[in-house]
Design a protein around this motif. Structure first.
Motif, PDB file in Angstrom:
ATOM      1  N   THR A 206       0.942  -1.309   0.019  1.00  0.00           N
ATOM      2  CA  THR A 206      -0.134  -0.125  -0.066  1.00  0.00           C
ATOM      3  C   THR A 206       0.735   1.287  -0.139  1.00  0.00           C
ATOM      4  O   THR A 206       0.405   1.984  -0.499  1.00  0.00           O
ATOM      5  CB  THR A 206      -1.015   0.125   1.182  1.00  0.00           C
ATOM      6  OG1 THR A 206      -0.090   0.114   2.336  1.00  0.00           O
ATOM      7  CG2 THR A 206      -1.921  -1.156   0.922  1.00  0.00           C
TER       8      THR A 206
ATOM      9  N   THR B 168       3.401   1.714  -1.842  1.00  0.00           N
ATOM     10  CA  THR B 168       3.679   1.863  -3.159  1.00  0.00           C
ATOM     11  C   THR B 168       2.591   2.832  -3.716  1.00  0.00           C
ATOM     12  O   THR B 168       2.613   4.049  -4.394  1.00  0.00           O
ATOM     13  CB  THR B 168       4.099   0.702  -4.276  1.00  0.00           C
ATOM     14  OG1 THR B 168       4.989   0.123  -3.522  1.00  0.00           O
ATOM     15  CG2 THR B 168       4.401   1.027  -5.687  1.00  0.00           C
ATOM     16  N   MET B 169       1.285   2.274  -3.592  1.00  0.00           N
ATOM     17  CA  MET B 169       0.058   3.078  -3.900  1.00  0.00           C
ATOM     18  C   MET B 169      -0.205   4.394  -3.373  1.00  0.00           C
ATOM     19  O   MET B 169      -0.204   5.440  -4.014  1.00  0.00           O
ATOM     20  CB  MET B 169      -1.125   2.374  -3.849  1.00  0.00           C
ATOM     21  CG  MET B 169      -2.317   2.906  -4.319  1.00  0.00           C
ATOM     22  SD  MET B 169      -3.846   1.917  -4.375  1.00  0.00           S
ATOM     23  CE  MET B 169      -3.893   1.188  -2.639  1.00  0.00           C
TER      24      MET B 169
ATOM     25  N   SER C 208      -6.277   2.551  -6.369  1.00  0.00           N
ATOM     26  CA  SER C 208      -6.923   0.982  -6.266  1.00  0.00           C
ATOM     27  C   SER C 208      -5.671  -0.007  -7.040  1.00  0.00           C
ATOM     28  O   SER C 208      -5.155   0.508  -7.908  1.00  0.00           O
ATOM     29  CB  SER C 208      -8.352   0.951  -7.157  1.00  0.00           C
ATOM     30  OG  SER C 208      -8.165   1.449  -8.302  1.00  0.00           O
ATOM     31  N   LEU C 209      -5.815  -1.151  -6.493  1.00  0.00           N
ATOM     32  CA  LEU C 209      -4.929  -2.035  -7.183  1.00  0.00           C
ATOM     33  C   LEU C 209      -5.643  -2.919  -8.241  1.00  0.00           C
ATOM     34  O   LEU C 209      -6.655  -3.314  -7.882  1.00  0.00           O
ATOM     35  CB  LEU C 209      -4.310  -3.009  -5.937  1.00  0.00           C
ATOM     36  CG  LEU C 209      -3.562  -4.069  -6.299  1.00  0.00           C
ATOM     37  CD1 LEU C 209      -2.022  -3.652  -6.832  1.00  0.00           C
ATOM     38  CD2 LEU C 209      -3.353  -4.993  -5.187  1.00  0.00           C
ATOM     39  N   GLU C 210      -4.946  -3.167  -9.216  1.00  0.00           N
ATOM     40  CA  GLU C 210      -5.605  -4.116 -10.133  1.00  0.00           C
ATOM     41  C   GLU C 210      -4.481  -5.256 -10.404  1.00  0.00           C
ATOM     42  O   GLU C 210      -3.268  -4.784 -11.009  1.00  0.00           O
ATOM     43  CB  GLU C 210      -5.647  -3.253 -11.567  1.00  0.00           C
ATOM     44  CG  GLU C 210      -6.331  -4.232 -12.633  1.00  0.00           C
ATOM     45  CD  GLU C 210      -6.624  -3.368 -13.757  1.00  0.00           C
ATOM     46  OE1 GLU C 210      -5.691  -3.411 -14.718  1.00  0.00           O
ATOM     47  OE2 GLU C 210      -7.849  -2.807 -13.773  1.00  0.00           O
ATOM     48  N   THR C 211      -4.610  -6.472 -10.454  1.00  0.00           N
ATOM     49  CA  THR C 211      -3.607  -7.328 -10.913  1.00  0.00           C
ATOM     50  C   THR C 211      -3.750  -7.980 -12.110  1.00  0.00           C
ATOM     51  O   THR C 211      -5.015  -8.346 -12.572  1.00  0.00           O
ATOM     52  CB  THR C 211      -3.743  -8.677  -9.729  1.00  0.00           C
ATOM     53  OG1 THR C 211      -3.534  -8.121  -8.445  1.00  0.00           O
ATOM     54  CG2 THR C 211      -2.700  -9.630  -9.817  1.00  0.00           C
TER      55      THR C 211
ATOM     56  N   GLU D  54       1.442  -6.139 -10.761  1.00  0.00           N
ATOM     57  CA  GLU D  54       0.469  -5.280 -10.087  1.00  0.00           C
ATOM     58  C   GLU D  54       0.483  -3.956 -10.702  1.00  0.00           C
ATOM     59  O   GLU D  54       1.662  -3.211 -10.945  1.00  0.00           O
ATOM     60  CB  GLU D  54       0.616  -5.158  -8.522  1.00  0.00           C
ATOM     61  CG  GLU D  54       0.539  -6.475  -7.575  1.00  0.00           C
ATOM     62  CD  GLU D  54       0.742  -6.277  -6.195  1.00  0.00           C
ATOM     63  OE1 GLU D  54       1.650  -5.356  -5.966  1.00  0.00           O
ATOM     64  OE2 GLU D  54       0.421  -7.286  -5.479  1.00  0.00           O
ATOM     65  N   SER D  55      -0.730  -3.474 -10.928  1.00  0.00           N
ATOM     66  CA  SER D  55      -0.786  -2.178 -11.554  1.00  0.00           C
ATOM     67  C   SER D  55      -1.713  -1.321 -10.494  1.00  0.00           C
ATOM     68  O   SER D  55      -2.724  -1.626 -10.276  1.00  0.00           O
ATOM     69  CB  SER D  55      -1.109  -2.081 -12.819  1.00  0.00           C
ATOM     70  OG  SER D  55      -2.479  -2.633 -12.913  1.00  0.00           O
ATOM     71  N   TYR D  56      -1.419  -0.102 -10.436  1.00  0.00           N
ATOM     72  CA  TYR D  56      -2.245   0.735  -9.587  1.00  0.00           C
ATOM     73  C   TYR D  56      -2.938   1.843 -10.469  1.00  0.00           C
ATOM     74  O   TYR D  56      -2.568   2.512 -11.396  1.00  0.00           O
ATOM     75  CB  TYR D  56      -1.389   1.622  -8.762  1.00  0.00           C
ATOM     76  CG  TYR D  56      -0.650   0.612  -7.731  1.00  0.00           C
ATOM     77  CD1 TYR D  56      -1.214   0.216  -6.658  1.00  0.00           C
ATOM     78  CD2 TYR D  56       0.649   0.036  -8.015  1.00  0.00           C
ATOM     79  CE1 TYR D  56      -0.496  -0.542  -5.958  1.00  0.00           C
ATOM     80  CE2 TYR D  56       1.111  -0.637  -7.333  1.00  0.00           C
ATOM     81  CZ  TYR D  56       0.795  -1.007  -6.042  1.00  0.00           C
ATOM     82  OH  TYR D  56       1.498  -1.828  -5.245  1.00  0.00           O
TER      83      TYR D  56
ATOM     84  N   ALA E 229       6.358  -0.521 -10.324  1.00  0.00           N
ATOM     85  CA  ALA E 229       4.980  -0.600 -10.484  1.00  0.00           C
ATOM     86  C   ALA E 229       4.451  -0.037 -11.696  1.00  0.00           C
ATOM     87  O   ALA E 229       5.147   1.054 -12.303  1.00  0.00           O
ATOM     88  CB  ALA E 229       4.204  -0.110  -9.519  1.00  0.00           C
TER      89      ALA E 229
ATOM     90  N   TYR F 109       1.227   2.319 -13.366  1.00  0.00           N
ATOM     91  CA  TYR F 109       0.314   3.079 -12.815  1.00  0.00           C
ATOM     92  C   TYR F 109      -0.511   3.843 -14.015  1.00  0.00           C
ATOM     93  O   TYR F 109       0.190   4.020 -15.196  1.00  0.00           O
ATOM     94  CB  TYR F 109       0.918   4.520 -12.301  1.00  0.00           C
ATOM     95  CG  TYR F 109       1.867   4.256 -10.958  1.00  0.00           C
ATOM     96  CD1 TYR F 109       1.111   4.305  -9.714  1.00  0.00           C
ATOM     97  CD2 TYR F 109       3.009   4.000 -10.992  1.00  0.00           C
ATOM     98  CE1 TYR F 109       1.985   3.997  -8.509  1.00  0.00           C
ATOM     99  CE2 TYR F 109       3.807   3.725  -9.941  1.00  0.00           C
ATOM    100  CZ  TYR F 109       3.171   3.864  -8.653  1.00  0.00           C
ATOM    101  OH  TYR F 109       3.853   3.412  -7.496  1.00  0.00           O
TER     102      TYR F 109
END
Length: 172
Positions: free
Chosen positions: A3, A5-6, A29-32, A44-46, A92, A94
């Motif tokens: 979190t 990183t986000m 928000s996190l999207e895998t 993981e992308s944010y 990451a 974004y």
């Protein structure tokens, strides 16, 4: 990833917006998503969503830009700056979202790719798609990598770079 990183991404975007005199919130928000490599890992992308609640229509238009150009530039900066000097395993991806623009555009890009696939398969010839940003070309490359009968590549130089989809050339 974490979190933090986000949160780093949220804070960076909020600061950037404040520097442009736009005071609004940013929600992460996190999207895998499946990895781009052939292994079974996921990346993981944010998604960093700019709160449009208190923005004027003019501010929204300004931040999105013509054909998403400003949003693309902000996204490019976010990915460059936030991953600078980060070890590869801590980098990451974004995506910057505002007013549903990315969600709508992704649906348009997917429909464009599906139409091109149908055309390539029915005609047996390559199809060239113009007017895509590098991120949009990458989306189509990723989407079509699971189609063994097709291959994609980019042709030309920016700003006249196009995505080409064609029947795969079988190796002998």
């Amino acid at each position: 990833m974490s979190t933090s990183t986000m949160a780093r991404g949220e804070q960076w975007l909020k600061t950037l917006l404040e520097l442009t005199s736009i005071n609004t919130g940013v929600r992460g928000s996190l999207e895998t998503t499946p990895s781009l490599s052939n292994d079974s890992s996921e990346t993981e992308s944010y998604w960093l969503t700019i709160d449009s609640t208190n923005l004027t229509l003019a501010e929204i238009r300004l931040l999105i830009g013509a054909d998403g150009s400003v949003l693309d530039a902000i996204q490019y900066l976010a990915n460059s700056v936030l991953n600078l000097n980060q070890p590869e395993e801590q980098q990451a991806s974004y995506t910057i979202e505002l007013n549903g623009y990315r969600v709508k555009r992704q649906a348009e890009i997917r429909a464009l790719a599906e139409t091109a696939v149908e055309e390539v398969r029915s005609l047996g010839q390559e199809v060239e798609i113009k007017s895509l940003s590098s991120a949009e070309r990458r989306q189509i490359h990723t989407f079509l990598k699971d189609f063994p009968d097709l291959e994609t590549f980019s042709r030309g130089k920016e700003p006249n770079r196009h995505l080409v989809i064609r029947p795969a050339i079988e190796a002998s």
